[in-house]
Write an enzyme that holds these catalytic residues in place. Structure first.
Site, PDB file in Angstrom:
ATOM      1  NE  ARG A   1      -2.721   0.276   3.385  1.00  0.00           N
ATOM      2  CZ  ARG A   1      -3.544   0.572   4.375  1.00  0.00           C
ATOM      3  NH1 ARG A   1      -4.829   0.331   4.243  1.00  0.00           N
ATOM      4  NH2 ARG A   1      -3.099   1.100   5.485  1.00  0.00           N
TER       5      ARG A   1
ATOM      6  CG  ASP B   1       2.470  -3.117   8.714  1.00  0.00           C
ATOM      7  OD1 ASP B   1       2.601  -4.301   8.350  1.00  0.00           O
ATOM      8  OD2 ASP B   1       2.654  -2.155   7.938  1.00  0.00           O
TER       9      ASP B   1
ATOM     10  CG  ASP C   1       6.248  -3.245   9.504  1.00  0.00           C
ATOM     11  OD1 ASP C   1       6.972  -3.686   8.602  1.00  0.00           O
ATOM     12  OD2 ASP C   1       5.886  -2.052   9.580  1.00  0.00           O
TER      13      ASP C   1
HETATM   14  C1  PRP Z   1      -1.231  -4.637   4.357  1.00  0.00           C
HETATM   15  C2  PRP Z   1      -2.021  -5.923   4.493  1.00  0.00           C
HETATM   16  C3  PRP Z   1      -2.789  -5.978   3.207  1.00  0.00           C
HETATM   17  C4  PRP Z   1      -3.081  -4.520   2.942  1.00  0.00           C
HETATM   18  C5  PRP Z   1      -4.470  -4.221   3.418  1.00  0.00           C
HETATM   19  O1  PRP Z   1      -0.099  -4.864   3.588  1.00  0.00           O
HETATM   20  O2  PRP Z   1      -1.233  -7.059   4.704  1.00  0.00           O
HETATM   21  O3  PRP Z   1      -2.059  -6.531   2.128  1.00  0.00           O
HETATM   22  O4  PRP Z   1      -2.120  -3.755   3.692  1.00  0.00           O
HETATM   23  O5  PRP Z   1      -4.803  -2.914   3.100  1.00  0.00           O
HETATM   24  P1  PRP Z   1      -5.927  -2.547   2.043  1.00  0.00           P
HETATM   25  O6  PRP Z   1      -7.074  -3.449   2.278  1.00  0.00           O
HETATM   26  O7  PRP Z   1      -6.229  -1.110   2.392  1.00  0.00           O
HETATM   27  O8  PRP Z   1      -5.333  -2.672   0.683  1.00  0.00           O
HETATM   28  P2  PRP Z   1       1.017  -3.749   3.355  1.00  0.00           P
HETATM   29  O9  PRP Z   1       0.687  -2.883   2.190  1.00  0.00           O
HETATM   30  O10 PRP Z   1       1.293  -3.018   4.637  1.00  0.00           O
HETATM   31  O11 PRP Z   1       2.254  -4.600   2.922  1.00  0.00           O
HETATM   32  P3  PRP Z   1       3.117  -5.657   3.760  1.00  0.00           P
HETATM   33  O12 PRP Z   1       2.279  -6.903   3.874  1.00  0.00           O
HETATM   34  O13 PRP Z   1       4.324  -5.847   2.920  1.00  0.00           O
HETATM   35  O14 PRP Z   1       3.434  -5.059   5.109  1.00  0.00           O
END
Ligand code: PRP
Length: 227
Positions: free
Chosen positions: A118, A214, A217
């Site tokens: 994101r 998160d 993380d």
């Molecule tokens: C988080 C989570 C989802 C997304 C959800 O990932 O694991 O993939 O955000 O958000 P949304 O429904 O608003 O799209 P992130 O982008 O933080 O990546 P990561 O898993 O690499 O930490």
């Protein structure tokens, strides 16, 4: 078996059309530990795996089987084998935390990774990895991502799988926001969504509240890497 039958056969599932919230004392117990900010990464990873197994168990209740015969040490008897080809589709990074646990349940599954993060300013998903083949889509895809916040990442993944030609898609998320579920069902009413909790809000940064922070993380212990 239709989702409606699935609901009838299992009182632990609450369905709003294609949305199934799985209730179980073990899930509630593990989810509470998962939310706790004091839970260290090693326990957090274990909890994600446990919850992934419990979610996948419910989400696979309606998979078709074919009759097979099996030779036991004593005789021949009737048995069952899974009919559809199954693909596990973890959304990187956090979805990786769910893969091994679900793969233990379905060892014959294919695993197709989708890289999405994101954008921190816009909260829109950015694709950085996708290597699906041109043909031979799986019959059923289980999309794995612990968090469904705005729904943007899930919808991007679902679109990619539909372009590949996957006829049946199930989204497995541990925590979802109300808005995220509404967004996914509005654009993709055919996808079945399995979650263990629906949280009421998104904050200004589009994080789920109360949520768990998160997930990526916390799984990978990378709190300091965001600029
Ligand atoms: C988080 C989570 C989802 C997304 C959800 O990932 O694991 O993939 O955000 O958000 P949304 O429904 O608003 O799209 P992130 O982008 O933080 O990546 P990561 O898993 O690499 O930490």
């Amino acid at each position: 078996m239709s989702p409606q039958n699935l609901k009838k056969t299992n009182p632990s599932l609450e369905s709003g059309d294609n949305v199934f919230e799985v209730h179980h004392p073990l899930i509630q117990h593990h989810l509470t530990r998962l939310r706790n900010q004091s839970t260290a990464p090693i326990e957090f990873r274990n909890l994600i795996r446990r919850l992934a197994v419990l979610l996948a168990y419910e989400a696979t209740q309606d998979l078709q089987t074919v009759s097979v015969s099996v030779e036991t040490p004593l005789t021949t008897t009737d048995g069952h084998a899974l009919k559809p080809s199954i693909g596990l589709v973890p959304i990187l990074r956090a979805g990786l935390g769910m893969v091994d646990a679900v793969l233990d349940l379905i060892p014959s599954a294919e695993v197709w990774h989708l890289g999405l993060y994101r954008d921190e300013k816009t909260a829109r998903p950015v694709e950085y990895y996708s290597k699906l083949p041109q043909s031979q889509p799986v019959d059923v895809a289980l999309v794995l991502d612990p968090m469904l916040a705005t729904g943007g990442s899930a919808l991007a993944a679902l679109n990619t799988l539909k372009e590949w030609g996957v006829p049946r898609i199930k989204l497995l998320s541990i925590i979802a926001s109300r808005d995220g579920i509404a967004e996914v069902t509005a654009h993709d009413p055919d996808t079945q969504i399995y979650i263990t909790a629906v949280d009421p809000e998104l904050n200004d940064q589009k994080f789920i509240v109360p949520g768990l922070g998160d997930a990526g993380d916390r799984i990978f212990n990378t709190f300091k890497t965001h600029d």
